[in-house]
Structures are given as C-alpha cells and as structure tokens.
Design an enzyme around this catalytic site. Structure first.
Site, PDB file in Angstrom:
ATOM      1  N   GLU A 346     -12.189  18.315  21.099  1.00  0.00           N
ATOM      2  CA  GLU A 346     -11.393  17.120  21.387  1.00  0.00           C
ATOM      3  C   GLU A 346     -11.950  16.256  22.511  1.00  0.00           C
ATOM      4  O   GLU A 346     -11.897  15.028  22.449  1.00  0.00           O
ATOM      5  CB  GLU A 346      -9.963  17.543  21.742  1.00  0.00           C
ATOM      6  CG  GLU A 346      -9.219  18.180  20.598  1.00  0.00           C
ATOM      7  CD  GLU A 346      -8.217  19.209  21.077  1.00  0.00           C
ATOM      8  OE1 GLU A 346      -7.334  18.842  21.853  1.00  0.00           O
ATOM      9  OE2 GLU A 346      -8.348  20.379  20.670  1.00  0.00           O
ATOM     10  N   ALA A 347     -12.471  16.884  23.551  1.00  0.00           N
ATOM     11  CA  ALA A 347     -12.905  16.133  24.726  1.00  0.00           C
ATOM     12  C   ALA A 347     -14.191  15.350  24.496  1.00  0.00           C
ATOM     13  O   ALA A 347     -14.545  14.500  25.314  1.00  0.00           O
ATOM     14  CB  ALA A 347     -13.098  17.076  25.915  1.00  0.00           C
TER      15      ALA A 347
END
Length: 550
Positions: A346-347
């Site tokens: 996600e990051a």
C-alpha cells in the site's frame, strides 16, 4: 529569516506560535516517513508553555509504532490526564497505537477514520482547492454515512468534524467526503539543501509527504510546513530530479537526532529497503520447511494466484495484506514462480519481500517505489489483478470485518480501497480465532484444541467489505481457511472445499453461526498442501512468459 531551526529552543519557539484549535497533518506509515522528533517536540512545547492546545491531528495512516511517535505522546496524555492537548484525530490506522485507541474508546477525544487511500486522495482534493472527494470506496460499509460515517466513538458522532454523505450520481453509488484542511503539516525527508529543497533517498517510501505539503499550502488558508530531516546539503548539490518537495513550499527545516530517523519500527537503516542496494534474490526470502496451518492457507491462496496467471496468460499484479497473506510471496519463491506475480504494498513498493508487523509498508529489494496516493489510484482503478487480505469476521451475506471488535478499533487501513478496486479478492485466515492447537500431519489436519472465537458469524460487528456491492460489480471472491474454502455465491456463502481429515458437520458447520450452501462442485482440498516439499505450482505456468531474470 532562516528556515532552519537548529536547536530545541528554536523549535519550541515556533511551535508555541501555532494557534489553539489548529488542524495538524502528520505524515507517517507507521514509523516510515513519521517526523517522530517533531511529534515529541510539539507535545513538549505544550507541556512547557500550555500552547498549542485543542488540536485536531490527522494523518495519511499512523505516524508511529508501539511506544514511539504518536503512541508515545498519547501514553503521556493518558497517564497524565492532560486531555486539553488533542481534541480529536482522523487516522486511517490506529492499530499500532494502544494509547491512541484507548483515548478514543474512553471518549477522551473525537475519533474518525477513513481508508488510507481515501485520506490520501482527500488531501489531493484539498490541494486543488476542490470542496471534497467523491469516491466509491466505503459504500455500504462502516464508512458510509448510512452507517457510522467513519466515526469511531460517540463524541465523533456528535461533533461530526469529518463529513461523509451518501450521494449517488448517474446511478453510481458514491460517498462525498470532506474534512479539516491542515493549518500545519509536519513531515519527514532525508536531506534538505540550504534552499530548503527536500530529498528522500534514505526513506523506505515516499508516502503521502508531498501531497500533504500541497494540502497545507493550498488556498484559502495557506498553512505552515515543518520538515524533519537527517542532514543538510549545500544549495545546488541535490539532483533536481531527486528533490521530492521544492524549497519554496517549506517554511521550517529541523535536523533531528539520528534515533528519530528510523526507516521502520525495528529497522534503523537498511539500504535494501530504500533502493540503495539491490540484494541477490536468495537474500529476499527466509526458507521455511515446516508445514503448519498458516502454510496450508498461504499455499492454497498461492494456487489462486497461479490460476490467475493461467487465466491472464501473463504475470499478474497482486496486493498482499498484513498477517497470513504477507507470507505468500515466500511461498511463491519456494515454488519458483515468484516471477509470475508482482507484489505491491500500500505505501508504494513494488516487488521484493514485503515486511510485516510494525515494519509493514516497506519491502526488501523492491524494483520500484511510487508515492502512496498513486499506489491507491492504481488499486481503486482496478489496475491490480488480485488482492489477498486477512479477515476477522465473515457473515452469512459474505460481508467482511477485517479487524474491528468492541474495545478494539485499529481502523480500516487500506482494506476498503483495495477491496473496492481489485477485480478478484481472496480473504485468507484461520477458521477460528483464539488459543488453538491444530496439527498438520500425514497430509491431514488434526484438531486437538479449537480456538474459542467464532469468525463465521451471522452478522459482522462492522462491515468494511460489502459483499453485495462486490457481487454487483462482478468480482470474484474467495474465503480460504485451513479447513474450509468458501466462495461468494449469488445469495451468500457457498462451501466448496474441505480439508482431508475434517468432518464437515463437526469441524466446520458446528462452528459457524450460519449454515452455508454446499456447492455442487464440493470436493476435498488437495492433500499435497498438507505435506512437506513443493506443491508443484511451476508445472501450471509452463509456456507463459515470465518477468525477471531467468
């Protein structure tokens, strides 16, 4: 006036000028990009001077980890009973901060939450001066205004500082979201030159840093930007393409002690995380020959990934959630098929080995790292092929609650955005929760002690994945456990597979609060998943072009 604040007194002098009641945006995907030194100095300023107070704190995820960053400040607040510093928070993830959760649960502060991607995109709307964000993410879930609207406690439901409205447009179900624009932004980079240009070469991710700066600087009320960095360089020595935030957007630069510049919760610095060193492939993964319940689940999920490769006739793009799903890349590597699956986090990282726990968000040896808002644009747009995520509860409708229970409010993280966009979903986890003892022996499961918590319930506590929305979107949805596998059918949950050695009524149905439909194609899970050695995934991708180095 110089924008560099070289002493603690300089920092406190400028922090005490922050107006009471301000909205403070703080970057951080756990410790990654979290300006930990600035967080602590902001609270120290309040302790010493009584200002600023009644702050509203928001973040792109969570700026801290257990005992660090926002968690450390919240512990001090709670133990000291000093509840005037923070009035409320808007945090997509509270999971690594026991003390922040406690402040919210005990109604000491307002608590609001959104999906990580939704928060990042809301900052982009603020940056462009638009009135709010229209999104499909969260429709029909806990985030929908027809349910809790992202409010985590009664105080938030009363104050409604986060505005969420259900607003369908042209027969498309949408939520319209608006929240407080930052007056002050606290963010982190690696190097600042003498003009205040910021680079992020030692960070494991870019996160939402630049977008949060933009949100603070947008009209009508231009805010101030404080940057925490590790070092200062001469003007003109940074490669312009390495500058992540231009100096004119930065008001103040603070050089922090090294102990506040860690890449993750447990890693001070590892060049393999930030792209400074690309390790040999064999160093990416830990070898593990033991077969246990988690391995069985991961292997069965890996089969779905390879089935997707066969369907697409090409390598696929996948997202892996925390917990059991995060171990699937290691299974793919052991099976020699990892070149057929591009893992994403996600990051922002692509490829490599995603780390877990409070190191989650970074990867060892990624081949690319992009900003978090762009990562979620890809997720929400359906540009990944499949996502494998964990679950806490599943109900008779197929709705999923990944983590929230009474007295436990870790927040949604990236879960709602990823499930909204991914065309294929696998929810992977153990069938029961709690203290259990389940052995994998002789190609079968042996249940010696059951967990005490039922996970397949009549109705989930909070909906974060709405099955009916997914069904109408034509998504493929599978629920994988060590003993039973279900698929989302036209009217609910369908039992399609059971493990060898398992009695369907005694070991599955009797531990569910609802009775699933028995699928016409019901069969036993391949016994090979329960035995040591490879399971032969490589034979299923023969003839399909793979990525990477042969």
């Amino acid at each position: 006036m110089s924008k560099f604040l070289f002493t603690e007194n300089d920092v406190i002098k400028h922090f005490r000028k922050i107006a009471d009641g301000s909205t403070i945006a703080i970057s951080g995907f756990n410790i990654s990009t979290a300006p930990e030194y600035l967080i602590l100095k902001l609270y120290e300023t309040y302790e010493k001077t009584g200002k600023p107070k009644h702050l509203f704190i928001e973040s792109d995820s969570l700026p801290g980890s257990p005992g660090r960053g926002i968690d450390k400040v919240c512990e001090k607040i709670y133990r000291d009973g000093n509840f005037e510093f923070i009035d409320g928070v808007l945090m997509p993830f509270l999971g690594w901060s026991h003390w922040l959760q406690k402040l919210v649960i005990d109604e000491k502060i307002e608590g609001y939450t959104l999906s990580i991607g939704t928060m990042a995109h809301l900052y982009r709307e603020m940056s462009a001066g638009r009135p709010g964000l229209f999104t499909k993410v969260g429709v029909g879930t806990f985030l929908d205004s027809r349910q809790d609207g992202g409010a985590l406690n009664e105080l938030a439901k009363e104050k409604r500082r986060l505005q969420v409205e259900y607003r369908p447009i042209h027969d498309v179900d949408l939520l319209f979201i608006n929240g407080p624009k930052p007056d002050i932004t606290l963010v982190r980079g690696t190097t600042a030159d003498e003009l205040g240009n910021i680079s992020m070469e030692k960070e494991g991710i870019y996160g939402t840093v630049f977008t949060m700066v933009q949100a603070a600087k947008a009209l009508p009320n231009q805010g101030k930007v404080f940057f925490q960095v590790e070092r200062v360089a001469r003007a003109g020595t940074l490669n312009p393409k390495a500058v992540h935030v231009p100096g004119p957007l930065v008001d103040y630069v603070v050089v922090s002690p090294a102990e506040f510049a860690w890449q993750t919760g447990s890693i001070e610095f590892d060049p393999r995380i930030s792209g400074g060193l690309i390790p040999p492939r064999e160093q990416h993964f830990t070898r593990r020959d033991k077969i246990d319940v988690k391995t069985v689940i991961q292997r069965r999920a890996a089969i779905e990934l390879i089935n997707k490769v066969k369907e697409k006739k090409r390598p696929i793009i996948a997202n892996f959630g925390v917990g059991i799903p995060s171990g699937i890349p290691s299974v793919l590597e052991r099976e020699k098929v990892s070149d057929y699956v591009y893992s994403t986090v996600e990051a922002g990282p692509w490829g490599g080995l995603p780390l877990t726990g409070d190191d989650f968000g970074v990867s060892i040896g990624p081949f690319a790292i992009i900003p978090l808002p762009d990562q979620f644009t890809l997720y929400e747009g359906g540009m990944i092929d499949i996502a494998v995520l964990g679950f806490m509860q599943v109900d008779s409708e197929g709705d999923v609650n990944p983590s929230m229970l009474p007295g436990r409010i870790p927040g949604p993280g990236g879960f709602p955005a990823i499930t909204s966009g991914s065309p294929s979903l696998v929810f992977a986890g153990q069938f029961m929760a709690g203290d259990s003892r389940i052995l994998v022996e002789g190609g079968k499961l042996k249940i010696q002690k059951e967990g005490e918590m039922v996970k397949f319930v009549d109705k989930v506590y909070k909906i974060l994945f709405k099955a009916d929305v997914a069904r109408r979107s034509g998504k493929s949805v599978l629920y994988i456990t060590e003993r039973a596998i279900f698929r989302l059918g036209p009217k609910g949950m369908v039992l399609t597979e059971a493990a060898p050695g398992i009695d369907v009524d005694r070991d599955i149905i009797d531990h569910m609060e609802f009775k699933p439909v028995l699928g016409e194609d019901f069969h036993e899970i391949d016994a090979g998943l329960f035995k040591p050695g490879r399971i032969g995934l490589g034979s299923h991708v023969t003839g399909i072009h793979k990525s990477g180095i042969d």
